[in-house]
Design an enzyme around this catalytic site. Sequence first.
Site, PDB file in Angstrom:
ATOM      1  N   SER A 239     151.368 112.777  15.749  1.00 20.12           N
ATOM      2  CA  SER A 239     152.725 112.858  15.199  1.00 20.12           C
ATOM      3  C   SER A 239     153.541 111.658  15.630  1.00 20.12           C
ATOM      4  O   SER A 239     153.332 111.091  16.710  1.00 20.12           O
ATOM      5  CB  SER A 239     153.402 114.153  15.671  1.00 20.12           C
ATOM      6  OG  SER A 239     154.340 113.877  16.688  1.00 20.12           O
ATOM      7  N   LYS A 240     154.479 111.280  14.762  1.00 21.51           N
ATOM      8  CA  LYS A 240     155.214 110.046  15.062  1.00 21.51           C
ATOM      9  C   LYS A 240     156.159 110.217  16.239  1.00 21.51           C
ATOM     10  O   LYS A 240     156.590 109.242  16.828  1.00 21.51           O
ATOM     11  CB  LYS A 240     155.925 109.510  13.826  1.00 21.51           C
ATOM     12  CG  LYS A 240     157.018 110.371  13.281  1.00 21.51           C
ATOM     13  CD  LYS A 240     157.690 109.628  12.119  1.00 21.51           C
ATOM     14  CE  LYS A 240     158.553 110.568  11.312  1.00 21.51           C
ATOM     15  NZ  LYS A 240     159.002 109.987  10.062  1.00 21.51           N
ATOM     16  N   ARG A 241     156.484 111.455  16.589  1.00 26.17           N
ATOM     17  CA  ARG A 241     157.353 111.663  17.735  1.00 26.17           C
ATOM     18  C   ARG A 241     156.578 111.469  19.042  1.00 26.17           C
ATOM     19  O   ARG A 241     157.113 111.023  20.034  1.00 26.17           O
ATOM     20  CB  ARG A 241     157.953 113.065  17.709  1.00 26.17           C
ATOM     21  CG  ARG A 241     159.304 113.138  17.002  1.00 26.17           C
ATOM     22  CD  ARG A 241     159.660 114.559  16.654  1.00 26.17           C
ATOM     23  NE  ARG A 241     158.800 115.080  15.602  1.00 26.17           N
ATOM     24  CZ  ARG A 241     157.895 116.032  15.751  1.00 26.17           C
ATOM     25  NH1 ARG A 241     157.703 116.580  16.929  1.00 26.17           N
ATOM     26  NH2 ARG A 241     157.173 116.451  14.736  1.00 26.17           N
TER      27      ARG A 241
END
Length: 473
Positions: A239-241
């Site tokens: 995930s980009k987070r």
Amino acid sequence: MSAAPVRVRFAPSPTGMFHVGGARTALYNWAVARNSGGTFVLRIEDTDAARNKPEWIEGIVNALAAIGINDSDPTFEGPYFQSHNADRHRKAAQQLYSAGRAYYCDCTREQVKERTGSEHLGYDGFCRDRGLASKEGRALRFRTPDQGETVVVDLIRGTPAFPNDAIEDFVIARGDGSPVFLIANVVDDLDEGITQVIRGEEHLSNTPKQQLLWEALGAEPPVWAHLPVIVNDKRQKLSKRRDKVALEDYLSEGFLPEAMVNYLMLLGWGPGGDQEILPRAELERLFRIEDVNASPAFFDVKKLTAFNGEYIRALTPERFITACAPWLTTPYAPWRPEAFNQAVFESVASLAQTRLAVLSEITSYVDFLFLDEPVNDEDSWNKAMKAGAADVLRDARAEYATAEWEVENLKAVLVRAGEKHGLKLGKAQAPIRVAVTGRTVGLPLFESMEVLGRDRVLTRLDTALERLITQQR
Ligand code: GLU
């Protein structure tokens, strides 16, 4: 599978960055198109106006080009833009309404929840037979079959069957008349003559609904293939987070596009045999979507890094030198621009080429040549400047002042100085290396000294000695 020419597509929604998972989807579609003599369609799914930024679309096209997917190859078609097809989406929704396959609904979410007692049960079919006419605020819902099942032919997952009574009457156009993703995506695939839909696993749950739409629109559905999810080392979905997921971030850190392509193609698939690093054409030739594994694929940054090192070592010396260029200039390089000397860099480039895992590391290998003073790294200093260091430095310094300035001789001097103080060459090298380069690891020491030159080496040995003496006081 139909005998029609293969037409696959990659249909990203602009999100502001290009996810490595998207890159894998694109590469698999590309490989299928290339090895079947088919066509790869790029379609930008840009119906979300807030995300419809020209620079984001450009970002997609550039990222694809970086991994070798672009219109210079006749396999490539597009880009098409979903937003340009809005009329067709509306017409298709109306066609389903006219055919009795869809109906208008004025239920609010709250009403549905109240009737079903849950937010998760989906729509209860309340308006199915109310015969509501079209009106602002009324959504258009697809009437799913009550019986039977929808069997999806998935080249990776077999033939998952979805009981139709578990598929809710889903919305195809919102209260303002705008068609939703599900139908826009189907209509575009249909209009573009797509024969195989190869996409991420997260879309699998949409598939029975979409297949029903294909059938209701009177078309033969495509064959599907849902690629496995990509996970990090904790087995969490990338995930980009949490994780570094932008292709661009890898490229700008010095991962080579060809290494990325090779590694990404192995996320869920393998060429068989014991060789995983293969030329791109070979990977594409061997690729079969049917051989993709359904279980999660681990994005192993360590393995990617090792691949990248291999690809770096395989570059010709000229290409290696060119590939390093972006890191050798401002703002990336830590030295004054005028202190850089291309010829000096080139004289040590081959020594660095065998040692780098990512190109951005190049500065730490060569900065001692272009900085006025070597970097000051406390850890390296403390590690190297142990007992005996000052003695070795002093003796070596004395001989280096007049020694023949040539690799073998520079080494012989240090062997002698070490022996005198009971130190093996490895131990004797450490203080010299840190004095000269600032670091405990780097290019071969004597080659480094030879290139740096007698004057600068002597100055650095003197500086280190002074520092040691001051410390000991
Ligand atoms: N636009 C969708 C996405 O970016 C892809 C839909 C599809 O491939 O069918 O996730």
